[in-house]
Design a protein around this motif. Sequence first.
Motif, PDB file in Angstrom:
ATOM      1  N   PHE A  78       0.765  -1.228  -0.260  1.00 39.33           N
ATOM      2  CA  PHE A  78      -0.087   0.096   0.036  1.00 39.33           C
ATOM      3  C   PHE A  78       0.771   1.279   0.131  1.00 39.33           C
ATOM      4  CE2 PHE A  78      -3.181  -3.038   1.867  1.00 39.33           C
ATOM      5  CZ  PHE A  78      -4.108  -2.864   0.968  1.00 39.33           C
ATOM      6  N   GLY A  79       2.107   0.957  -0.118  1.00 29.87           N
ATOM      7  CA  GLY A  79       3.100   2.248  -0.320  1.00 29.87           C
ATOM      8  C   GLY A  79       3.686   2.794   1.134  1.00 29.87           C
ATOM      9  N   TYR A  80       3.495   2.210   2.246  1.00 31.16           N
ATOM     10  CA  TYR A  80       4.097   2.718   3.475  1.00 31.16           C
ATOM     11  C   TYR A  80       5.179   2.029   3.698  1.00 31.16           C
ATOM     12  CZ  TYR A  80       4.688   3.737   8.196  1.00 31.16           C
ATOM     13  OH  TYR A  80       5.158   4.070   9.501  1.00 31.16           O
ATOM     14  N   LYS A  81       6.383   2.428   3.964  1.00 29.32           N
ATOM     15  CA  LYS A  81       7.576   2.087   4.386  1.00 29.32           C
ATOM     16  C   LYS A  81       7.630   2.020   6.130  1.00 29.32           C
ATOM     17  CE  LYS A  81      10.317   3.206   0.281  1.00 29.32           C
ATOM     18  NZ  LYS A  81      11.513   3.842   0.036  1.00 29.32           N
ATOM     19  N   PRO A  82       7.575   0.835   6.750  1.00 28.48           N
ATOM     20  CA  PRO A  82       7.562   0.566   8.108  1.00 28.48           C
ATOM     21  C   PRO A  82       9.089   1.101   8.537  1.00 28.48           C
ATOM     22  CG  PRO A  82       6.878  -1.212   7.157  1.00 28.48           C
ATOM     23  CD  PRO A  82       7.380  -0.474   6.156  1.00 28.48           C
ATOM     24  N   LYS A  83       8.914   1.936   9.939  1.00 29.49           N
ATOM     25  CA  LYS A  83      10.341   2.173  10.388  1.00 29.49           C
ATOM     26  C   LYS A  83      10.734   1.124  11.526  1.00 29.49           C
ATOM     27  CE  LYS A  83       8.989   7.339   9.748  1.00 29.49           C
ATOM     28  NZ  LYS A  83       7.731   6.676   9.181  1.00 29.49           N
ATOM     29  N   THR A  84      11.830   0.723  11.451  1.00 33.24           N
ATOM     30  CA  THR A  84      12.348  -0.222  12.413  1.00 33.24           C
ATOM     31  C   THR A  84      13.145   0.522  13.673  1.00 33.24           C
ATOM     32  OG1 THR A  84      14.413  -0.588  11.326  1.00 33.24           O
ATOM     33  CG2 THR A  84      12.795  -2.001  10.745  1.00 33.24           C
ATOM     34  N   THR A  85      13.334   1.770  13.439  1.00 35.84           N
ATOM     35  CA  THR A  85      13.852   2.699  14.544  1.00 35.84           C
ATOM     36  C   THR A  85      13.609   4.090  14.124  1.00 35.84           C
ATOM     37  OG1 THR A  85      15.785   2.943  15.839  1.00 35.84           O
ATOM     38  CG2 THR A  85      16.093   2.758  13.521  1.00 35.84           C
ATOM     39  N   SER A  86      13.667   5.091  15.204  1.00 34.79           N
ATOM     40  CA  SER A  86      13.727   6.463  14.913  1.00 34.79           C
ATOM     41  C   SER A  86      14.931   6.922  15.522  1.00 34.79           C
ATOM     42  CB  SER A  86      12.330   6.898  15.494  1.00 34.79           C
ATOM     43  OG  SER A  86      11.226   6.312  14.801  1.00 34.79           O
ATOM     44  N   ALA A  87      15.506   7.883  14.942  1.00 37.35           N
ATOM     45  CA  ALA A  87      16.750   8.523  15.411  1.00 37.35           C
ATOM     46  C   ALA A  87      16.619   9.798  15.802  1.00 37.35           C
ATOM     47  CB  ALA A  87      17.648   8.722  14.003  1.00 37.35           C
ATOM     48  N   ALA A  88      17.184  10.016  17.277  1.00 39.26           N
ATOM     49  CA  ALA A  88      16.952  11.386  17.780  1.00 39.26           C
ATOM     50  C   ALA A  88      17.688  12.358  16.775  1.00 39.26           C
ATOM     51  CB  ALA A  88      17.803  11.028  19.174  1.00 39.26           C
ATOM     52  N   GLN A  89      17.250  13.457  17.071  1.00 34.88           N
ATOM     53  CA  GLN A  89      17.650  14.719  16.029  1.00 34.88           C
ATOM     54  C   GLN A  89      18.156  15.758  17.022  1.00 34.88           C
ATOM     55  OE1 GLN A  89      15.640  15.367  12.512  1.00 34.88           O
ATOM     56  NE2 GLN A  89      14.737  13.454  12.789  1.00 34.88           N
ATOM     57  N   THR A  90      18.930  16.692  16.542  1.00 34.96           N
ATOM     58  CA  THR A  90      19.253  17.850  17.363  1.00 34.96           C
ATOM     59  C   THR A  90      20.055  18.866  16.435  1.00 34.96           C
ATOM     60  OG1 THR A  90      20.235  18.740  19.280  1.00 34.96           O
ATOM     61  CG2 THR A  90      21.675  17.012  18.081  1.00 34.96           C
ATOM     62  N   ILE A  91      20.392  20.142  16.936  1.00 38.95           N
ATOM     63  CA  ILE A  91      21.157  21.262  16.042  1.00 38.95           C
ATOM     64  C   ILE A  91      22.459  21.196  16.650  1.00 38.95           C
ATOM     65  CG2 ILE A  91      21.462  23.375  15.587  1.00 38.95           C
ATOM     66  CD1 ILE A  91      19.177  22.105  13.887  1.00 38.95           C
ATOM     67  N   MET A  92      23.488  21.078  16.030  1.00 42.97           N
ATOM     68  CA  MET A  92      24.787  21.285  16.475  1.00 42.97           C
ATOM     69  C   MET A  92      25.554  22.599  16.274  1.00 42.97           C
ATOM     70  SD  MET A  92      25.657  18.198  18.058  1.00 42.97           S
ATOM     71  CE  MET A  92      27.361  18.818  18.330  1.00 42.97           C
ATOM     72  N   ASP A  93      26.233  23.152  17.006  1.00 43.54           N
ATOM     73  CA  ASP A  93      27.093  24.280  16.940  1.00 43.54           C
ATOM     74  C   ASP A  93      28.509  23.951  16.685  1.00 43.54           C
ATOM     75  OD1 ASP A  93      24.778  25.906  17.134  1.00 43.54           O
ATOM     76  OD2 ASP A  93      25.019  26.315  19.219  1.00 43.54           O
ATOM     77  N   PHE A  94      29.203  24.431  15.602  1.00 42.79           N
ATOM     78  CA  PHE A  94      30.445  24.283  15.397  1.00 42.79           C
ATOM     79  C   PHE A  94      31.271  25.500  15.451  1.00 42.79           C
ATOM     80  CE2 PHE A  94      28.336  20.656  13.398  1.00 42.79           C
ATOM     81  CZ  PHE A  94      29.061  19.559  13.804  1.00 42.79           C
ATOM     82  N   TYR A  95      32.287  25.634  16.195  1.00 43.52           N
ATOM     83  CA  TYR A  95      32.983  26.788  16.344  1.00 43.52           C
ATOM     84  C   TYR A  95      34.548  26.485  15.939  1.00 43.52           C
ATOM     85  CZ  TYR A  95      29.409  27.850  19.535  1.00 43.52           C
ATOM     86  OH  TYR A  95      28.022  28.160  20.012  1.00 43.52           O
ATOM     87  N   GLN A  96      35.226  27.706  15.350  1.00 39.21           N
ATOM     88  CA  GLN A  96      36.478  27.612  14.875  1.00 39.21           C
ATOM     89  C   GLN A  96      37.093  28.934  15.181  1.00 39.21           C
ATOM     90  OE1 GLN A  96      37.491  27.359  10.570  1.00 39.21           O
ATOM     91  NE2 GLN A  96      38.946  28.091  11.663  1.00 39.21           N
ATOM     92  N   GLN A  97      38.418  29.070  15.500  1.00 38.87           N
ATOM     93  CA  GLN A  97      38.987  30.364  15.598  1.00 38.87           C
ATOM     94  C   GLN A  97      39.693  30.723  14.307  1.00 38.87           C
ATOM     95  OE1 GLN A  97      41.213  31.346  19.322  1.00 38.87           O
ATOM     96  NE2 GLN A  97      39.818  29.558  20.410  1.00 38.87           N
ATOM     97  N   LEU A  98      39.844  31.916  13.841  1.00 42.79           N
ATOM     98  CA  LEU A  98      40.714  32.439  12.864  1.00 42.79           C
ATOM     99  C   LEU A  98      41.325  33.615  13.067  1.00 42.79           C
ATOM    100  CD1 LEU A  98      38.239  32.400   9.399  1.00 42.79           C
ATOM    101  CD2 LEU A  98      40.000  30.640  10.137  1.00 42.79           C
ATOM    102  N   PRO A  99      42.746  33.676  12.690  1.00 39.35           N
ATOM    103  CA  PRO A  99      43.526  34.634  13.124  1.00 39.35           C
ATOM    104  C   PRO A  99      42.996  36.011  12.176  1.00 39.35           C
ATOM    105  CG  PRO A  99      44.639  33.270  11.455  1.00 39.35           C
ATOM    106  CD  PRO A  99      43.367  32.284  12.110  1.00 39.35           C
ATOM    107  N   SER A 100      43.292  37.193  12.734  1.00 37.01           N
ATOM    108  CA  SER A 100      42.948  38.213  11.876  1.00 37.01           C
ATOM    109  C   SER A 100      44.123  38.757  11.127  1.00 37.01           C
ATOM    110  CB  SER A 100      42.803  39.408  12.766  1.00 37.01           C
ATOM    111  OG  SER A 100      43.949  39.532  13.759  1.00 37.01           O
TER     112      SER A 100
END
Length: 615
Positions: A86-108
């Motif tokens: 019928f066109g539905y794909k069962p899920k065997t698991t559901s992954a947790a999601q979040t937003i990640m902040d990535f930081y780096q320093q740069l010389p001037s």
Amino acid sequence: MATVNRDIKYTNRDFSSFRQRLIEYSQTYFPQTYTDFSPTSPGMMFIEQAAYVGDVLSFYLDNQFQETFMQYAQQTNNVFELAYMFGYKPKTTSAAQTIMDFYQQLPSKNDGSGNFVPDYDYSLNINENTTISTPNGNTFLIQDKIDFSISNSYDPTEISIYQTAGGIPQYFLLKKQRKAISAQINTITFNFTSPIPFQTVNIADVNIIKILDVIDSNGNVWYEVDHLGQEMVLDSIKNTNINDPNKIDNTPYLLRLKKVQRRFATRFTSLTNLQLQFGAGSPLDIDEEIIPNPNNVGIGLPFTQEKLTAAYSPTNFLYTGTYGIAPSSTTLTVRYLVGGGVNSNASLGSLSNLNKDNVFFSNINLNPITSDYVFNSLTSTNPEPASGGKGGDTLEEIRQNTLASIASQKRSVTADDYLIRALSMPSNYGSISKAHIEQPKLTDNQVSTIETLNLYILSLNSIGNLDLSSNTLKNNLKTYLSQHRMIGDNIEIKDAFIINIGINFEIIVLPEYNNSEVLLSCITSLKTYFNINNWQINQPILIKDLYILLDKIKGVQTVKNIFIENKAGTTLGYSPYAYDLTSATYNQVIYPSLDPSIFELKYLDQDIKGRVVPL
């Protein structure tokens, strides 16, 4: 031989009814042959044995019939098979999601004009599928690459001064954000010799999320499709001047339809087994573009007369029956994601262990001391908890989700279907901030355009203000919608109008309150109210709500006046469209124009002005 007529009943279903009917049958047709129907008689032993067999057969017949209906099926493999049918794909698991902040320093560095700016020669790149883990071992990964040297409206970079010496910036801090899911990459290989039509292979693992990619030993990519009869897939290419000579915007990728012969379909046969099925054609078959004409439509049908009743698809008008090619004399390397589950949810700030194996500099020949310092400055954290992780679909969830998906079948039927589909386009093909869909307005000189829909869209620029969408984004959206569009629908993608406004208000403050603090609270509330994320195309401004909003501020005695003015003119940074707000106001409601438009308070820090007046 004379025909013997017997009155046979077909309504018996269980042991008792079979037993009673067999006794009645014996008494009716063999009244002199056997008359002892007591519970311990030999005849009753045979009658009850026959009733027992009939009861068992009825049970299995009922059970098999029950297993053909999604509403009543109980066996796991049957529920999975019916769901896919019928066109539905069962899920065997559901992954947790979040937003990640990535930081780096740069010389001037000095830009030559006396200004100190970040030295992007030391900018880092983080490859896609880089992993971040928590102290207890939960692994997350990002699926989009990070390039700190690039900043645009779709991938903004926040820049701040991190370290100074004598008032001169020494290092800048760059910040980028990416979505991360709780998953890790597993790899498995399959060897193929001679081609076998519709060959299947199985991946036995727990918490399988999806297939990441499939590549053969010759470097060819195999594409996952919903079914083997699907020849066209959506493919993305990097948006560069070479790929798009008219490139004038920051849309990261171009969306294209691609015809593929190396394809496979997947389906879960259980919670721990994922099956991959390949095509039936020979790898020696050449995949080429064939334009339909009367001489080739229907090639492969056994008889010409069958063209009268054959069902044709514009993407599969040749009846070759290949359904893609079958792999042969090669090794397929399959990478797939596993993870998720309730235990994959992570607390705020716990994702700090960044794997730097896939991190590299954009340039070479850098100062080794500075480059080591910059490399070690790369950090990551999650500013919000990772949530959404849970187990796979239960049988009842698969049942209900399948029944819910039957009606839509991924088609866009109503105007709202197109609206949601447009807003769900992946952001790497361009991000749509606002969308509105409606039928064209008819004039006396127009013919009916009932099957045409106008889709009005707007995007955000690099500082979060509304802007017109680029032609590249519109072309990507058109391609994306084409896979879900009804054959009779015609979608025209247009720009909505932006009406910039400013607010001036006057309030009377209670005697015991500080005027400046109350005024600041009012301005802050108006900023929140007019945040562009809270507004949609064709949404009116209710002046009465503004009075109520300010009247609720602690310290406000009376809201005396609220004035809303139009801000227009590109030289001032506003929309070029002027709008008569006075004529558009009726019963303290400011209505948008007849053409789809949206009110935007563009510069929140300068377009909201208030003052305290005496009682």
